[in-house]
Design an enzyme around this catalytic site. Structure first.
Site, short mmCIF file in Angstrom:
data_model
loop_
_atom_site.label_atom_id
_atom_site.label_comp_id
_atom_site.label_asym_id
_atom_site.label_seq_id
_atom_site.Cartn_x
_atom_site.Cartn_y
_atom_site.Cartn_z
N ALA A 329 -10.36 -15.22 1.62
CA ALA A 329 -10.83 -13.99 0.97
C ALA A 329 -9.71 -12.98 0.82
O ALA A 329 -9.03 -12.64 1.79
CB ALA A 329 -11.97 -13.39 1.79
N ASP A 331 -9.77 -9.50 0.40
CA ASP A 331 -10.81 -8.47 0.47
C ASP A 331 -10.49 -7.22 -0.33
O ASP A 331 -11.39 -6.41 -0.58
CB ASP A 331 -11.07 -8.10 1.94
CG ASP A 331 -11.77 -9.22 2.68
OD1 ASP A 331 -12.70 -9.81 2.11
OD2 ASP A 331 -11.38 -9.53 3.82
N ILE A 332 -9.25 -7.03 -0.73
CA ILE A 332 -8.90 -5.89 -1.57
C ILE A 332 -8.88 -6.30 -3.04
O ILE A 332 -9.52 -5.68 -3.88
CB ILE A 332 -7.54 -5.30 -1.14
CG1 ILE A 332 -7.68 -4.71 0.27
CG2 ILE A 332 -7.05 -4.24 -2.12
CD1 ILE A 332 -6.39 -4.19 0.86
N GLU A 334 -10.12 -9.04 -4.53
CA GLU A 334 -11.30 -9.72 -5.06
C GLU A 334 -12.57 -8.88 -4.99
O GLU A 334 -13.50 -9.10 -5.77
CB GLU A 334 -11.51 -11.04 -4.32
CG GLU A 334 -10.44 -12.08 -4.64
CD GLU A 334 -10.61 -13.38 -3.88
OE1 GLU A 334 -10.21 -14.43 -4.40
OE2 GLU A 334 -11.15 -13.35 -2.74
N GLY A 338 -12.32 0.07 -1.59
CA GLY A 338 -13.12 1.26 -1.83
C GLY A 338 -14.58 0.94 -2.01
O GLY A 338 -15.46 1.63 -1.47
N ASN A 414 -19.27 -10.62 6.58
CA ASN A 414 -19.46 -10.70 8.02
C ASN A 414 -18.51 -9.82 8.81
O ASN A 414 -18.81 -9.40 9.93
CB ASN A 414 -19.30 -12.16 8.49
CG ASN A 414 -17.98 -12.78 8.02
OD1 ASN A 414 -17.76 -12.89 6.81
ND2 ASN A 414 -17.12 -13.17 8.94
N TYR A 415 -17.34 -9.53 8.26
CA TYR A 415 -16.32 -8.78 9.01
C TYR A 415 -16.36 -7.30 8.70
O TYR A 415 -16.70 -6.89 7.58
CB TYR A 415 -14.92 -9.30 8.68
CG TYR A 415 -14.35 -10.25 9.72
CD1 TYR A 415 -14.03 -9.81 10.99
CD2 TYR A 415 -14.12 -11.59 9.41
CE1 TYR A 415 -13.50 -10.68 11.94
CE2 TYR A 415 -13.59 -12.46 10.34
CZ TYR A 415 -13.29 -12.00 11.61
OH TYR A 415 -12.77 -12.86 12.55
N ASP A 626 15.24 3.95 -7.02
CA ASP A 626 13.82 4.22 -6.81
C ASP A 626 13.17 2.89 -6.45
O ASP A 626 13.05 1.99 -7.29
CB ASP A 626 13.22 4.80 -8.09
CG ASP A 626 11.81 5.32 -7.88
OD1 ASP A 626 11.30 5.24 -6.75
OD2 ASP A 626 11.22 5.83 -8.86
#
Length: 707
Positions: A329, A331-332, A334, A338, A414-415, A626
């Site tokens: 996963a 998680d950010i 897919e 937020g 689940n997490y 930069d």
């Protein structure tokens, strides 16, 4: 709750009618103009949706994303520094049209109320929203094949079956003409039962847009179905309240009778000499910008970071058997950190005097959705800041540290993950992540072993080995826009023992390597040399040590990706191949696994979806330029029985500390702590310094105090 609103998954959803009632008060935020980095407001999201809908009126639209488009960096900095106009406020929109899954990107000007640009992108898939994930459970429960798969293992009531929607990763059976997710199946013996104690032996692949089950993948052992684990393992109070131990712990109260030490001007925060802007978006969650500090020695404000955010994470599972190979996963990328954020509660998620910030998202219909208390800002005691005791006469000088914490907590199926952006009084920034929630479980067949790819955490339950790997994006600005990175390794001298320069063999030093190109800067942590990296400004020397001013990157919790090179996860999660990447700054390069992670293949140079691996391959100059640093850290998790049924929070972190940035210890700006009354068990005199900055415990007569 405002009229014409409804609550969905903790969000208060505003229709255009409800948003209209807010417009008169919201548009100026009670007289304060919007900051260019403030998230879009309720009325702005509604306005953007109306602009897009009116332009594509012949199409049926499904909004995937409506979010702030960050202003061009150079234009924003010119405005921030007072030498340029305020950047135009723009929104970035992703829509799916006419029931399809083709991505349409749209750029909208809010002041001009018009579309500035639009393009259609092939062979990518947008993020899975909470509404998309809800499709999984609804469609699976009604599917005849899923119903039969449940009946075959003794489950006849589909209201007892629950399905967690997951991104599918990549499935070679389907192309980009279908927007996929997979459903992991569980059973509950009662409404509030812990479903992860009862995993089922199959999962589905679902077409999100057509809302149909494409495939049911059933795992069989010796040709037989795996029985449902029936024993319950619950943790809610209704199940175990009689077993709580209530007489061992006394209450701890956190009080600040004079209030907090930070102030907020809209979303701009000031605390103990720091200043910064707190932003929020659907994907990264908290975004911290314009971090600067008042230098009491140089008597001026100094920039440290342009932007800080958690840019990506991946959780690859280590069981090779079908269909578990698909469980990795992002998680950010897919799902959006937020979108998965919890509404926080005082006393539980944060403690003390708290300032909350709400999050504003969008729905598939183009409505605005407000999540209250998405961000918690508070202070905590942080132990010892500095101390010295003169052993001759017992004179003590000591001060307490404190930390400012900007936090959010997300639920990813689940997490749970708690993200804590922490600033302390010595100039340190630390990102701490706490892992909790519930292990992802699968059923074990009778006589089957969980090893070597997992742990049997309870009867019939296997929790697979996995990793949690995070990427912190750091856009530095140490005393200016041009910075460099130096690698530091602790090494013994090359001079043999007994020779001049190392007569007794005890010589060692810090070997410094300037990283000049982005290829050279793809680096790994080295425990043997206690490797760190310094972000420096080579154009500014510290007057005391005559070395470039800098901030040190400390990332000791940096496990390498364990999936083999060439594997699907290795390709898709290329950012995990190194602890550090340093790339030249370019607009819109925000996400190290690509803009579109769902169903990505990790193919190098994929159009519209380049990753940090592609950016580093350009081999740009990163010396005195930069730059952007991408810091990977994480944990390899071999589950324990103590992690089930509810995992105790496990912390891990990455840190950036001032390294020759200040002329001397900035913590000396903090006066020593004074204790008027000692509540300890021993009758001590005063603790560690009188009022103000003058330490008063004993005189300098030479007589040590008797305790």
């Amino acid at each position: 709750m405002a009229p014409d609103t409804e609550i969905i998954a903790g969000y208060e959803v505003y229709t255009p009618e409800a948003a209209a009632e807010l417009k008169s008060t919201e548009s100026s935020q009670k007289g304060r103009p919007y900051h260019p980095l403030d998230q879009l407001t309720v009325t702005e999201i509604i306005e953007v949706a109306e602009i897009v809908t009116s332009t594509f009126s012949k199409n049926s639209l499904k909004f995937n994303v409506i979010t702030l488009k960050d202003p061009i960096k150079a234009e924003y900095i010119a405005w921030r520094d007072g030498v340029g106009p305020k950047p135009e406020r723009q929104a970035f929109v992703i829509v799916l049209m006419d029931g399809g899954c083709q991505v349409n990107e749209i750029l909208v000007s809010l002041p001009r109320k018009s579309i500035l640009a639009q393009r259609t992108i092939d062979d990518v898939m947008p993020i899975l929203t909470l509404e998309d994930l809800d499709v999984c459970e609804r469609v699976a429960r009604a599917d005849p094949g899923v119903i039969q798969a449940c009946k075959d293992i003794g489950i006849h009531d589909m209201n007892e079956v629950y399905f967690d929607g997951w991104a599918v990763g990549a499935d070679e059976r389907y192309g980009f003409d279908r927007r996929l997710q997979q459903g992991l199946a569980y059973w509950r013996s009662s409404e509030n039962d812990n479903q992860y104690a009862h995993p089922l032996d199959f999962c589905m692949v679902i077409d999100t847009e057509r809302e149909e089950v494409l495939r049911i993948d059933i795992r069989r052992v010796d040709g037989k179905r795996v029985p449902v684990p029936r024993k319950s393992h619950n943790f809610l109070p209704e199940f175990i309240s009689d077993g709580y131990i209530t007489d061992r712990l006394k209450p701890i109260d956190v009080t600040q009778p004079k209030g907090v030490s930070f102030t907020m001007n809209g979303n701009e925060l000031s605390w103990a000499g720091y200043k910064m802007h707190i932003g929020f978006n659907y994907r990264e969650g908290i975004v911290i910008s314009d971090v600067s500090v008042d230098d009491m020695y140089e008597k001026r404000r100094r920039m440290i970071f342009n932007r800080l955010s958690v840019a990506e994470m991946v959780v690859p599972y280590g069981n090779p058997d079908l269909p578990h190979h698909r469980k990795h996963a992002f998680d950010i990328g897919e799902y959006g950190m937020g979108l998965m954020t919890n509404p926080l509660k005082a006393g539980c998620d944060c403690k003390g005097a708290i300032k909350y910030l709400d999050a504003v998202m969008s729905t598939s219909r183009g409505y605005a959705a407000v999540l209250p208390n998405a961000v918690c800002i508070h202070e905590e005691d942080n132990g010892l800041l500095y101390k010295h005791t003169d052993y001759r006469d017992g004179t003590v000088v000591s001060a307490r540290d404190r930390k400012l914490i900007i936090s959010q907590i997300i639920t990813a199926a689940n997490y749970e993950y708690g993200f804590y952006h922490t600033f302390s009084l010595d100039g340190t920034y630390k990102l701490e992540v706490k892992l909790t929630g519930i292990l992802n479980t699968v059923p074990l067949a009778r006589g089957e072993s969980a090893t070597p790819h997992g742990t049997q955490v309870a009867e019939g339950l296997n929790a697979h080995n996995h990793q949690h790997l995070f990427s912190l994006r750091v856009d530095p600005a140490l005393d200016g826009p041009n910075n460099s990175v130096v690698q530091n390794d602790a090494v013994s001298t090359d001079i043999p023992v007994g020779q001049a320069g190392n007569l007794y063999g005890n010589a060692f030093h810090c070997k410094k390597t300037l990283l000049k190109t982005s290829k050279q800067a793809a680096c790994d942590y080295n425990h043997e040399t206690s490797r760190t990296w310094d972000i420096i400004n080579p154009n500014k020397l510290n007057p005391a040590c005559k070395k470039p001013i800098g901030y040190k990157i400390i990332s000791r919790e940096s496990p390498g990706l364990l999936c083999r090179p060439g594997s699907l996860v290795w390709r898709r999660a290329g950012f995990t191949r190194h602890t550090l990447w340093v790339t030249k700054y370019r607009e819109d390069e925000l996400f190290p696994a690509g803009n579109y992670v769902c169903q990505s293949t990790g193919q190098p140079g994929w159009p519209y979806n380049e990753t940090v691996v592609d950016w580093a391959a350009r081999d740009d100059n990163i010396e005195n330029d930069d730059i952007v640093c991408w810091l990977q850290f994480g944990i390899t998790h071999f589950p324990r029985t103590e992690d089930f049924p509810l995992m105790p929070a496990e912390p891990l972190s990455v840190m950036l500390r001032a390294s020759n940035f200040f002329e001397k210890n900035p913590a000396l700006w903090v006066p020593p702590t004074s204790v008027d009354k000692d509540n300890s068990s021993r009758d001590l005199n005063k603790c560690c310094g009188g009022g103000g900055s003058r330490p008063v415990v004993t005189d300098r007569s030479g007589a040590a105090p008797k305790l």
